[in-house]
Write a protein that holds these residues in place. Structure first.
Motif, PDB file in Angstrom:
ATOM      1  N   LEU A 168       4.240  73.641  36.439  1.00  0.00           N
ATOM      2  CA  LEU A 168       5.184  73.009  37.362  1.00  0.00           C
ATOM      3  C   LEU A 168       5.224  71.493  37.158  1.00  0.00           C
ATOM      4  CD1 LEU A 168       4.489  74.982  40.657  1.00  0.00           C
ATOM      5  CD2 LEU A 168       6.392  75.267  39.060  1.00  0.00           C
ATOM      6  N   ARG A 169       4.159  70.954  36.559  1.00  0.00           N
ATOM      7  CA  ARG A 169       4.069  69.532  36.226  1.00  0.00           C
ATOM      8  C   ARG A 169       4.198  68.629  37.454  1.00  0.00           C
ATOM      9  NH1 ARG A 169       7.242  68.898  30.465  1.00  0.00           N
ATOM     10  NH2 ARG A 169       5.858  70.274  29.318  1.00  0.00           N
ATOM     11  N   ASN A 170       3.389  68.899  38.444  1.00  0.00           N
ATOM     12  CA  ASN A 170       3.387  68.103  39.668  1.00  0.00           C
ATOM     13  C   ASN A 170       2.068  67.368  39.817  1.00  0.00           C
ATOM     14  OD1 ASN A 170       5.912  69.109  40.586  1.00  0.00           O
ATOM     15  ND2 ASN A 170       4.906  70.945  41.329  1.00  0.00           N
ATOM     16  N   TYR A 171       2.141  66.151  40.355  1.00  0.00           N
ATOM     17  CA  TYR A 171       0.939  65.396  40.717  1.00  0.00           C
ATOM     18  C   TYR A 171       0.731  65.522  42.222  1.00  0.00           C
ATOM     19  CZ  TYR A 171       1.509  63.004  36.207  1.00  0.00           C
ATOM     20  OH  TYR A 171       1.629  62.704  34.877  1.00  0.00           O
ATOM     21  N   HIS A 172      -0.532  65.566  42.619  1.00  0.00           N
ATOM     22  CA  HIS A 172      -0.879  65.652  44.031  1.00  0.00           C
ATOM     23  C   HIS A 172      -2.109  64.806  44.305  1.00  0.00           C
ATOM     24  CE1 HIS A 172       1.777  69.066  45.063  1.00  0.00           C
ATOM     25  NE2 HIS A 172       1.573  69.413  43.802  1.00  0.00           N
ATOM     26  N   GLY A 173      -2.304  64.499  45.589  1.00  0.00           N
ATOM     27  CA  GLY A 173      -3.557  63.918  46.038  1.00  0.00           C
ATOM     28  C   GLY A 173      -4.494  65.047  46.419  1.00  0.00           C
ATOM     29  N   VAL A 174      -5.699  64.688  46.814  1.00  0.00           N
ATOM     30  CA  VAL A 174      -6.706  65.681  47.185  1.00  0.00           C
ATOM     31  C   VAL A 174      -6.654  65.901  48.690  1.00  0.00           C
ATOM     32  CG1 VAL A 174      -9.183  66.136  47.240  1.00  0.00           C
ATOM     33  CG2 VAL A 174      -8.173  65.051  45.248  1.00  0.00           C
ATOM     34  N   GLY A 175      -6.817  67.155  49.104  1.00  0.00           N
ATOM     35  CA  GLY A 175      -6.811  67.489  50.528  1.00  0.00           C
ATOM     36  C   GLY A 175      -8.096  67.105  51.232  1.00  0.00           C
ATOM     37  N   GLY A 176      -8.226  67.523  52.464  1.00  0.00           N
ATOM     38  CA  GLY A 176      -9.346  67.134  53.309  1.00  0.00           C
ATOM     39  C   GLY A 176     -10.614  67.952  53.101  1.00  0.00           C
ATOM     40  N   TYR A 177     -11.643  67.506  53.766  1.00  0.00           N
ATOM     41  CA  TYR A 177     -12.978  68.093  53.712  1.00  0.00           C
ATOM     42  C   TYR A 177     -12.974  69.495  54.300  1.00  0.00           C
ATOM     43  CZ  TYR A 177     -17.994  68.510  54.769  1.00  0.00           C
ATOM     44  OH  TYR A 177     -19.295  68.925  54.856  1.00  0.00           O
ATOM     45  N   LEU A 178     -13.651  70.451  53.628  1.00  0.00           N
ATOM     46  CA  LEU A 178     -13.733  71.826  54.100  1.00  0.00           C
ATOM     47  C   LEU A 178     -15.129  72.232  54.533  1.00  0.00           C
ATOM     48  CD1 LEU A 178     -11.536  73.583  51.382  1.00  0.00           C
ATOM     49  CD2 LEU A 178     -10.862  72.846  53.667  1.00  0.00           C
ATOM     50  N   GLY A 179     -16.148  71.620  53.984  1.00  0.00           N
ATOM     51  CA  GLY A 179     -17.520  71.969  54.326  1.00  0.00           C
ATOM     52  C   GLY A 179     -18.467  71.609  53.210  1.00  0.00           C
ATOM     53  N   GLN A 180     -19.764  71.723  53.492  1.00  0.00           N
ATOM     54  CA  GLN A 180     -20.802  71.359  52.533  1.00  0.00           C
ATOM     55  C   GLN A 180     -21.030  72.485  51.524  1.00  0.00           C
ATOM     56  OE1 GLN A 180     -22.421  68.300  52.520  1.00  0.00           O
ATOM     57  NE2 GLN A 180     -23.188  69.002  50.549  1.00  0.00           N
ATOM     58  N   ALA A 181     -20.957  72.143  50.242  1.00  0.00           N
ATOM     59  CA  ALA A 181     -21.190  73.126  49.174  1.00  0.00           C
ATOM     60  C   ALA A 181     -22.623  73.637  49.223  1.00  0.00           C
ATOM     61  CB  ALA A 181     -20.904  72.499  47.813  1.00  0.00           C
ATOM     62  N   PHE A 182     -22.806  74.860  48.813  1.00  0.00           N
ATOM     63  CA  PHE A 182     -24.100  75.546  48.799  1.00  0.00           C
ATOM     64  C   PHE A 182     -24.665  75.673  50.213  1.00  0.00           C
ATOM     65  CE2 PHE A 182     -23.628  73.375  44.713  1.00  0.00           C
ATOM     66  CZ  PHE A 182     -23.657  74.462  43.860  1.00  0.00           C
ATOM     67  N   SER A 183     -23.776  75.640  51.199  1.00  0.00           N
ATOM     68  CA  SER A 183     -24.214  75.726  52.586  1.00  0.00           C
ATOM     69  C   SER A 183     -23.276  76.591  53.427  1.00  0.00           C
ATOM     70  CB  SER A 183     -24.319  74.321  53.194  1.00  0.00           C
ATOM     71  OG  SER A 183     -24.736  74.387  54.519  1.00  0.00           O
ATOM     72  N   ILE A 184     -21.955  76.315  53.351  1.00  0.00           N
ATOM     73  CA  ILE A 184     -21.033  77.021  54.258  1.00  0.00           C
ATOM     74  C   ILE A 184     -20.974  78.514  53.998  1.00  0.00           C
ATOM     75  CG2 ILE A 184     -19.636  74.963  54.699  1.00  0.00           C
ATOM     76  CD1 ILE A 184     -17.503  76.063  52.815  1.00  0.00           C
ATOM     77  N   GLY A 185     -21.374  78.967  52.848  1.00  0.00           N
ATOM     78  CA  GLY A 185     -21.373  80.400  52.552  1.00  0.00           C
ATOM     79  C   GLY A 185     -22.608  81.136  53.023  1.00  0.00           C
ATOM     80  N   LYS A 186     -23.625  80.396  53.467  1.00  0.00           N
ATOM     81  CA  LYS A 186     -24.890  81.024  53.868  1.00  0.00           C
ATOM     82  C   LYS A 186     -24.731  81.978  55.035  1.00  0.00           C
ATOM     83  CE  LYS A 186     -28.014  77.510  52.099  1.00  0.00           C
ATOM     84  NZ  LYS A 186     -28.974  76.467  52.438  1.00  0.00           N
ATOM     85  N   GLU A 187     -23.759  81.729  55.890  1.00  0.00           N
ATOM     86  CA  GLU A 187     -23.571  82.617  57.043  1.00  0.00           C
ATOM     87  C   GLU A 187     -23.116  84.018  56.652  1.00  0.00           C
ATOM     88  OE1 GLU A 187     -19.133  81.594  58.617  1.00  0.00           O
ATOM     89  OE2 GLU A 187     -20.589  79.957  58.734  1.00  0.00           O
ATOM     90  N   LEU A 188     -22.669  84.178  55.407  1.00  0.00           N
ATOM     91  CA  LEU A 188     -22.234  85.486  54.940  1.00  0.00           C
ATOM     92  C   LEU A 188     -23.363  86.318  54.366  1.00  0.00           C
ATOM     93  CD1 LEU A 188     -18.902  84.437  53.187  1.00  0.00           C
ATOM     94  CD2 LEU A 188     -19.211  85.348  55.503  1.00  0.00           C
ATOM     95  N   LYS A 189     -24.552  85.728  54.224  1.00  0.00           N
ATOM     96  CA  LYS A 189     -25.710  86.440  53.680  1.00  0.00           C
ATOM     97  C   LYS A 189     -26.211  87.492  54.640  1.00  0.00           C
ATOM     98  CE  LYS A 189     -28.016  83.872  50.206  1.00  0.00           C
ATOM     99  NZ  LYS A 189     -29.249  83.254  49.830  1.00  0.00           N
TER     100      LYS A 189
END
Length: 189
Positions: A168-189
């Motif tokens: 599509l050849r589009n430029y974008h900025g980065v979106g907002g914060y979603l959570g801490q890596a290697f942490s937010i998935g722990k609740e699924l264990k």
């Protein structure tokens, strides 16, 4: 149900990086690349892919070095220009108003105005179809103090890198914060 789109370069997003290299005459040049990423932790390495027809391709092979300059939202026009003009007949630094700085660690220039720079020594190159994959060992990372987190690392919301959507050849900025890596998935264990 998903629709098959066939083999294509549709992984999203890709970075918008300006790869810096000195050509055979010693002139600083920039090539905008979207095919790139971190490829090793120890030693720290990054990969970028360029077509052999580009002016920077042979420069990287000759000098055995390159820089990765992370393009930011305020420099979208300059980043785009460096991807559509050729360094064979255009001084991209002069045309864009960007300032080249000679790295003290590798034989390549970087962009003074960009807040995040990787200085790389060419470790190896691999032909992959119509591109050459350049693997560079990261000799140093330079960052403006203004983009550092309290922990002393580049903060994405301060760097404000540009991302690219292939095809599509589009430029974008980065979106907002979603959570801490290697942490937010722990609740699924």
């Amino acid at each position: 149900m998903k629709k098959s789109l066939g083999p294509n370069t549709l992984a999203q997003p890709t970075p918008v990086w300006l790869v810096g290299a000195f050509d055979e005459a010693g002139q600083p040049n920039l090539a905008t690349v979207a095919w790139g990423g971190i490829c090793c932790s120890k030693p720290p390495c990054v990969s970028v892919a360029l077509r052999p027809a580009t002016h920077s391709h042979d420069s990287i092979l000759d000098r055995k070095a390159f820089t990765v300059n992370v393009a930011t939202e305020g420099f979208a026009r300059q980043a785009d220009f460096c991807g559509i003009a050729s360094g064979r007949d255009t001084d991209k630094f002069a045309a864009t108003g960007l300032t080249p700085v000679k790295s003290e660690l590798v034989d390549a220039p970087y962009v003074e105005q960009f807040p995040l720079i990787l200085e790389c020594r060419l470790q190896q190159s691999v032909a992959v179809g119509g591109h050459t994959l350049f693997i560079g060992e990261i000799m140093d990372v330079k960052a403006d103090k203004s983009v550092l987190s309290p922990e002393g690392y580049p903060h994405i919301e301060k760097v404000r890198p540009i991302i690219f959507t292939p095809v599509l050849r589009n430029y974008h900025g980065v979106g907002g914060y979603l959570g801490q890596a290697f942490s937010i998935g722990k609740e699924l264990k």
